[in-house]
Each structure stands twice: as C-alpha cells, then as structure tokens.
Design a protein around this motif. Structure first.
Motif, PDB file in Angstrom:
ATOM      1  N   ARG A 152       0.848  -1.192   0.000  1.00 39.32           N
ATOM      2  CA  ARG A 152       0.000   0.000   0.000  1.00 39.32           C
ATOM      3  C   ARG A 152       0.885   1.244   0.000  1.00 39.32           C
ATOM      4  NH1 ARG A 152      -5.194   0.657   1.416  1.00 39.32           N
ATOM      5  NH2 ARG A 152      -5.260  -1.426   2.383  1.00 39.32           N
ATOM      6  N   SER A 153       0.540   2.227  -0.832  1.00 38.42           N
ATOM      7  CA  SER A 153       1.279   3.480  -0.892  1.00 38.42           C
ATOM      8  C   SER A 153       1.099   4.251   0.411  1.00 38.42           C
ATOM      9  CB  SER A 153       0.783   4.321  -2.074  1.00 38.42           C
ATOM     10  OG  SER A 153       1.477   5.550  -2.142  1.00 38.42           O
ATOM     11  N   LEU A 154       2.213   4.653   1.046  1.00 36.58           N
ATOM     12  CA  LEU A 154       2.147   5.280   2.359  1.00 36.58           C
ATOM     13  C   LEU A 154       2.627   6.725   2.368  1.00 36.58           C
ATOM     14  CD1 LEU A 154       3.339   2.371   4.691  1.00 36.58           C
ATOM     15  CD2 LEU A 154       1.022   3.070   4.097  1.00 36.58           C
ATOM     16  N   GLU A 155       3.016   7.255   1.230  1.00 33.89           N
ATOM     17  CA  GLU A 155       3.404   8.658   1.149  1.00 33.89           C
ATOM     18  C   GLU A 155       2.143   9.497   0.965  1.00 33.89           C
ATOM     19  OE1 GLU A 155       6.697  11.308  -1.320  1.00 33.89           O
ATOM     20  OE2 GLU A 155       5.883   9.469  -2.185  1.00 33.89           O
ATOM     21  N   PRO A 156       1.894  10.498   1.817  1.00 30.55           N
ATOM     22  CA  PRO A 156       0.704  11.327   1.632  1.00 30.55           C
ATOM     23  C   PRO A 156       0.607  11.846   0.204  1.00 30.55           C
ATOM     24  CG  PRO A 156       1.776  11.863   3.704  1.00 30.55           C
ATOM     25  CD  PRO A 156       2.693  10.921   2.988  1.00 30.55           C
ATOM     26  N   ALA A 157      -0.616  11.947  -0.297  1.00 31.23           N
ATOM     27  CA  ALA A 157      -0.829  12.300  -1.702  1.00 31.23           C
ATOM     28  C   ALA A 157      -0.144  13.611  -2.078  1.00 31.23           C
ATOM     29  CB  ALA A 157      -2.324  12.374  -1.988  1.00 31.23           C
ATOM     30  N   GLU A 158      -0.259  14.614  -1.227  1.00 35.19           N
ATOM     31  CA  GLU A 158       0.353  15.906  -1.547  1.00 35.19           C
ATOM     32  C   GLU A 158       1.875  15.807  -1.595  1.00 35.19           C
ATOM     33  OE1 GLU A 158      -1.287  19.934  -0.325  1.00 35.19           O
ATOM     34  OE2 GLU A 158       0.400  19.709   1.097  1.00 35.19           O
ATOM     35  N   ALA A 159       2.466  15.094  -0.648  1.00 37.04           N
ATOM     36  CA  ALA A 159       3.923  14.917  -0.635  1.00 37.04           C
ATOM     37  C   ALA A 159       4.383  14.148  -1.873  1.00 37.04           C
ATOM     38  CB  ALA A 159       4.354  14.193   0.637  1.00 37.04           C
ATOM     39  N   MET A 160       3.626  13.129  -2.251  1.00 37.09           N
ATOM     40  CA  MET A 160       3.962  12.346  -3.436  1.00 37.09           C
ATOM     41  C   MET A 160       3.855  13.203  -4.695  1.00 37.09           C
ATOM     42  SD  MET A 160       2.334   8.660  -4.538  1.00 37.09           S
ATOM     43  CE  MET A 160       3.298   7.508  -5.525  1.00 37.09           C
ATOM     44  N   ALA A 161       2.796  14.011  -4.783  1.00 36.58           N
ATOM     45  CA  ALA A 161       2.610  14.878  -5.942  1.00 36.58           C
ATOM     46  C   ALA A 161       3.720  15.920  -6.026  1.00 36.58           C
ATOM     47  CB  ALA A 161       1.244  15.550  -5.872  1.00 36.58           C
ATOM     48  N   ARG A 162       4.121  16.473  -4.891  1.00 40.06           N
ATOM     49  CA  ARG A 162       5.218  17.442  -4.887  1.00 40.06           C
ATOM     50  C   ARG A 162       6.520  16.809  -5.367  1.00 40.06           C
ATOM     51  NH1 ARG A 162       4.411  20.800   0.855  1.00 40.06           N
ATOM     52  NH2 ARG A 162       2.611  22.057   0.148  1.00 40.06           N
ATOM     53  N   ARG A 163       6.785  15.610  -4.894  1.00 44.00           N
ATOM     54  CA  ARG A 163       8.036  14.933  -5.281  1.00 44.00           C
ATOM     55  C   ARG A 163       8.042  14.594  -6.762  1.00 44.00           C
ATOM     56  NH1 ARG A 163       9.221   9.537  -5.555  1.00 44.00           N
ATOM     57  NH2 ARG A 163       7.289   8.967  -4.485  1.00 44.00           N
TER      58      ARG A 163
ATOM     59  N   PRO B 185       7.708  21.867  -4.973  1.00 46.78           N
ATOM     60  CA  PRO B 185       7.553  21.820  -3.515  1.00 46.78           C
ATOM     61  C   PRO B 185       6.439  22.712  -2.979  1.00 46.78           C
ATOM     62  CG  PRO B 185       9.461  23.147  -4.113  1.00 46.78           C
ATOM     63  CD  PRO B 185       8.972  22.502  -5.390  1.00 46.78           C
ATOM     64  N   CYS B 186       5.887  23.580  -3.840  1.00 44.37           N
ATOM     65  CA  CYS B 186       4.822  24.489  -3.391  1.00 44.37           C
ATOM     66  C   CYS B 186       3.424  23.991  -3.756  1.00 44.37           C
ATOM     67  CB  CYS B 186       5.039  25.886  -3.988  1.00 44.37           C
ATOM     68  SG  CYS B 186       6.589  26.662  -3.482  1.00 44.37           S
ATOM     69  N   LEU B 187       3.356  22.837  -4.408  1.00 42.55           N
ATOM     70  CA  LEU B 187       2.060  22.320  -4.857  1.00 42.55           C
ATOM     71  C   LEU B 187       1.151  22.018  -3.667  1.00 42.55           C
ATOM     72  CD1 LEU B 187       0.270  21.244  -7.202  1.00 42.55           C
ATOM     73  CD2 LEU B 187       1.383  19.018  -6.867  1.00 42.55           C
ATOM     74  N   VAL B 188      -0.082  22.459  -3.770  1.00 44.64           N
ATOM     75  CA  VAL B 188      -1.067  22.191  -2.723  1.00 44.64           C
ATOM     76  C   VAL B 188      -2.262  21.472  -3.349  1.00 44.64           C
ATOM     77  CG1 VAL B 188      -2.650  23.195  -1.031  1.00 44.64           C
ATOM     78  CG2 VAL B 188      -0.385  24.215  -1.376  1.00 44.64           C
ATOM     79  N   LEU B 189      -2.583  20.287  -2.835  1.00 44.38           N
ATOM     80  CA  LEU B 189      -3.743  19.550  -3.324  1.00 44.38           C
ATOM     81  C   LEU B 189      -4.980  19.998  -2.564  1.00 44.38           C
ATOM     82  CD1 LEU B 189      -2.519  15.846  -3.737  1.00 44.38           C
ATOM     83  CD2 LEU B 189      -2.373  17.743  -5.355  1.00 44.38           C
ATOM     84  N   PRO B 190      -6.051  20.355  -3.278  1.00 42.32           N
ATOM     85  CA  PRO B 190      -7.301  20.680  -2.575  1.00 42.32           C
ATOM     86  C   PRO B 190      -7.893  19.422  -1.944  1.00 42.32           C
ATOM     87  CG  PRO B 190      -7.666  20.581  -4.943  1.00 42.32           C
ATOM     88  CD  PRO B 190      -6.185  20.450  -4.738  1.00 42.32           C
ATOM     89  N   HIS B 191      -8.789  19.620  -1.038  1.00 44.35           N
ATOM     90  CA  HIS B 191      -9.504  18.523  -0.366  1.00 44.35           C
ATOM     91  C   HIS B 191      -8.530  17.496   0.235  1.00 44.35           C
ATOM     92  CE1 HIS B 191     -13.258  20.061  -1.993  1.00 44.35           C
ATOM     93  NE2 HIS B 191     -12.693  20.116  -3.184  1.00 44.35           N
ATOM     94  N   PRO B 192      -7.684  17.947   1.159  1.00 43.88           N
ATOM     95  CA  PRO B 192      -6.729  17.012   1.779  1.00 43.88           C
ATOM     96  C   PRO B 192      -7.402  15.856   2.503  1.00 43.88           C
ATOM     97  CG  PRO B 192      -6.844  19.088   2.995  1.00 43.88           C
ATOM     98  CD  PRO B 192      -7.581  19.307   1.713  1.00 43.88           C
ATOM     99  N   GLU B 193      -8.681  16.038   2.846  1.00 44.56           N
ATOM    100  CA  GLU B 193      -9.407  14.949   3.524  1.00 44.56           C
ATOM    101  C   GLU B 193      -9.580  13.731   2.623  1.00 44.56           C
ATOM    102  OE1 GLU B 193     -12.585  17.362   1.398  1.00 44.56           O
ATOM    103  OE2 GLU B 193     -10.699  17.744   2.468  1.00 44.56           O
ATOM    104  N   CYS B 194      -9.342  13.895   1.319  1.00 48.08           N
ATOM    105  CA  CYS B 194      -9.484  12.781   0.371  1.00 48.08           C
ATOM    106  C   CYS B 194      -8.243  11.897   0.299  1.00 48.08           C
ATOM    107  CB  CYS B 194      -9.825  13.312  -1.019  1.00 48.08           C
ATOM    108  SG  CYS B 194     -11.498  13.974  -1.144  1.00 48.08           S
ATOM    109  N   CYS B 195      -7.183  12.306   0.979  1.00 49.44           N
ATOM    110  CA  CYS B 195      -5.984  11.457   1.019  1.00 49.44           C
ATOM    111  C   CYS B 195      -6.284  10.224   1.863  1.00 49.44           C
ATOM    112  CB  CYS B 195      -4.800  12.228   1.604  1.00 49.44           C
ATOM    113  SG  CYS B 195      -3.293  11.239   1.753  1.00 49.44           S
ATOM    114  N   GLY B 196      -5.994   9.062   1.325  1.00 47.54           N
ATOM    115  CA  GLY B 196      -6.331   7.813   2.013  1.00 47.54           C
ATOM    116  C   GLY B 196      -5.264   7.291   2.949  1.00 47.54           C
ATOM    117  N   VAL B 197      -4.110   7.972   3.024  1.00 47.83           N
ATOM    118  CA  VAL B 197      -3.022   7.487   3.877  1.00 47.83           C
ATOM    119  C   VAL B 197      -3.346   7.759   5.342  1.00 47.83           C
ATOM    120  CG1 VAL B 197      -0.572   7.699   4.437  1.00 47.83           C
ATOM    121  CG2 VAL B 197      -1.312   7.828   2.057  1.00 47.83           C
ATOM    122  N   ARG B 198      -3.380   6.694   6.137  1.00 49.42           N
ATOM    123  CA  ARG B 198      -3.641   6.809   7.576  1.00 49.42           C
ATOM    124  C   ARG B 198      -2.306   6.765   8.321  1.00 49.42           C
ATOM    125  NH1 ARG B 198      -8.428   5.227   9.813  1.00 49.42           N
ATOM    126  NH2 ARG B 198      -7.367   5.848  11.748  1.00 49.42           N
ATOM    127  N   GLN B 199      -1.703   7.942   8.478  1.00 51.28           N
ATOM    128  CA  GLN B 199      -0.390   7.988   9.115  1.00 51.28           C
ATOM    129  C   GLN B 199      -0.440   7.560  10.572  1.00 51.28           C
ATOM    130  OE1 GLN B 199       0.561  12.129   7.681  1.00 51.28           O
ATOM    131  NE2 GLN B 199       2.459  11.142   7.030  1.00 51.28           N
TER     132      GLN B 199
END
Length: 390
Positions: A61-72, A77-91
C-alpha cells in the motif's frame, strides 16, 4: 485453490500446451468481481523503493501522503492539493519494525510479515550496512537490473524465508510447485529477459546462498535449481501498483460538489497528471510483483473477457469481468498492457514469446493469421512515409 475461488468459477485442465485454465461455472455479469486474492508472496521493486516510493513492506500500500507524493513527482515543492481529507493514507496507523525500521501500513501487516518471513529477513541495525549479506544481494540486484523494472530478487528471498520460518513447509512448497515450470531452453529465455549476462545469474546464486541457505530447500541453491526458481519467478509474477495520488483522485471524484467547483477540480486533476507525466513519465506508482495461486490459472487472450485490478490499493488483486461470461466459457486475461494489446498481431506475438515464452492462438490472433508479419513500428514507419509522399 478452492478456498480462493468464487462459486462461479473453477480451475480445469485444458490441453498439453496451455495446461490449466479458469472456467465459468455460472453466468458472470460484466463488471462483476469474480474473486479477490492476496499473493503467496510479494515485494516492491528495488529501484522503486530506492527512489523513495514509500510502500508497506508487506502489502505494498502506498504510504506517502498524496500531496507529498505529488510534490516529489512534479518537482514542485509548493504544490497544494485541494480537499486534503481525500488522502487515504492513515499515518496514525503506520508502524515500523522496532529492530530494522521497516515500514508497515498497520499493526496487522507487521504481524503478518513477522509470522511469515520477516524474522529471517530483519537485519536490525545493519539495515544501512552495505556489507550485510542481504544488503549485498539487493545492491547487486540493483546494479544489474535497471528500470523499467520487471522483477526483484527479494521475491525469492522472501520465498526462502517463508520456508525457513515454517514449522511444516510442505504445503508451502506444494503451493510454489504449482507454478508453471519451464524447459531448459525456456529457462534460458526467461533469465535473459531479467539478466543481460549469464555470469550475473551465478553472482546472484552465490550471494543468495551466502545470505539465505537452508537445507529445507537446498535444491534451490544448486546451479540448476536456482536457474529454475529464477525462471519460475520471472514467468509467473504479477505486477502490482498502488498510489496515494490515485486514491486521492478517486475520493475527490466521489465528492458531492456543485457544478462549477466540480469542473475546477477536474481541471486541476487533469493539469496535475500532465505535470506528473512531464517530470516522472509513467513512473507514478509504488510498484512491485507477487505470486498468486488463483490468478496463475488464468490464461491469456488478446481479446480478454476479464482483467486484473487492484481495487484495495494494496497487493490484493481483483479479477473483474469485462463482459458477460457464460457457463463453460474460459475466463481469460491479457498479459499485455493497454498499449500493447492494440498493436499488430506480429508485435503481440513477439512480446508474448519474449516475455511469457508461448505463441498465442487466441481467437483474435487466429482471425488475424493472414495479416502481414510486420511489427507495429514497421506499420508506423510506413504511415510516416506515406504522409511524406503525399
């Protein structure tokens, strides 16, 4: 096998060339999930892990938060994903092995890994020690098997570790023996696809023997035995992919948004994928491979009536019907990817022969038997020449 399969399908022997096949026992509807299956063993690709595609060591299972993965992957590094609640990673659920630091998506995955193989593979504080025998295997593998990746020697190490840890290894050995065995010539072809030079095979055999030898499977460490295991691994493994970005996108698509806001979000996602492709090309997922008992009985067709999907966003695969399937009809998947399946018959046959060691005689190939034997690249070149002449 029966415990893995739904009541609507069964495995039967077909002919001497195809061996086993999966057949419908009752009507299967289009889009129906025929069965779900976790692998006997799975692992992430070595370079994929090296390039910081963070995945659960056990279920991938992918464990990198969606925004962090998208930035990488967009190098923004300034990319911001809207609706962060939609990230499925349960840190809050992620755990690490207290000895070696290996990452798992949950306590359940960590415990399952410990019970099956991780006791033998946990190298404690030596995880960063390049001279540790297991690290030498992984580093040597990376040095001879570059992206795009199609295998990982860690799959074999996990198989050995599973046998080592088992109090009764016979059922496990019987499961591994069910996978298609190859002839000596086919072994040569399979190994050549994974390793460019024969001396690499002996290098891997010596390193695996040094790090993992066990009398329970001493035949796996001989020259012939290692070749057979390597070929078995290369011809039977199923690709696995997961992405926290794709989970975020799927969850965004379910949001009950008003029309204009929905349109803006769709445009943002389209632009995101364009940016991802520009920077990272097709390397967007946590990728790996696994060995699946039930899936291994599915034969290939260039006009498949089912496909493999990873609906759970981990290594559990789902076999999904692409069309209505009637009783007694064989359930077939395509071993080719979405681009390859639309190429010429000659190109499809070439890819299947090189990677899976068989000549396809599916209805689509038979119907195109009189087509000119040219590759899709040749056809593209002819089209380009025609355009230049016109």
């Amino acid at each position: 096998m029966a415990a893995l399969l739904a009541d609507c399908v069964e495995v039967r022997n077909t002919d001497s060339k195809k061996g086993r096949g999966l057949f419908a026992k009752s009507h299967i509807q289009k889009d129906q999930v025929i069965f779900k299956e976790a692998p006997l063993v799975s692992c992430q690709f070595a370079w994929n892990e090296f390039y910081k595609y963070t995945a659960c060591e056990h279920c991938l299972r992918s464990l990198e938060p969606a925004e962090a993965m998208a930035r990488r992957l967009t190098e923004n590094p300034c990319l911001v994903l809207p609706h962060p609640e939609c990230c499925g990673v349960r840190q809050d659920l992620i755990v690490n092995c207290p000895n070696c630091g290996m990452i798992y998506c949950s306590v359940e995955c960590y415990q399952s890994a410990i019970e099956k193989y991780h006791k033998c593979l946990c190298i404690g504080s030596s995880r960063d020690d390049t001279d540790h025998p297991i690290n030498k295997v992984i580093e040597s593998w990376r040095n001879i098997h570059y992206p795009p990746e199609s295998a990982n020697i860690m799959l074999l190490l996990k198989m050995i570790a599973m046998v080592k840890q088992s109090d009764d290894p016979m059922p496990l050995l019987n499961d591994f023996s069910r996978f298609v065995q190859t002839t000596v010539n086919e072994e040569e072809q399979a190994i050549h696809k994974l390793l460019s030079h024969q001396e690499h095979l002996e290098l891997m055999r010596s390193l695996v023997t040094e790090s993992m030898y066990d009398d329970k499977v001493k035949q796996w460490f001989t020259g012939d035995g290692f070749r057979s295991m390597f070929a078995l691994m290369g011809t039977n493994q199923q690709g696995i992919g997961s992405s926290s970005i794709s989970v975020w996108v799927k969850n965004c698509e379910k949001l009950p948004l008003p029309g204009e806001e929905k349109q803006q979000l769709d445009q943002f996602i389209d632009q995101l994928y364009e940016d991802l492709e520009k920077v990272s090309d097709t390397f967007l997922n946590c990728e790996g491979v696994g060995l699946y008992k039930a899936q291994s009985s599915c034969n290939h067709s260039c006009a498949p009536n089912a496909e493999i999907q990873f609906l759970n966003e981990n290594h559990t695969l789902s076999l999904v019907a692409l069309e209505d399937i009637e009783p007694e009809q064989e359930v077939c998947i395509s071993y080719l990817d979405a681009c390859e399946i639309d190429r010429s018959r000659h190109t499809r046959q070439k890819i299947l022969k090189e990677n899976y060691l068989f000549t396809c005689n599916c209805p689509k190939c038979i119907s195109q038997a009189d087509d000119e034997d040219v590759t899709s690249e040749d056809e593209d070149d002819d089209d380009d020449e025609d355009m230049e002449e016109s």
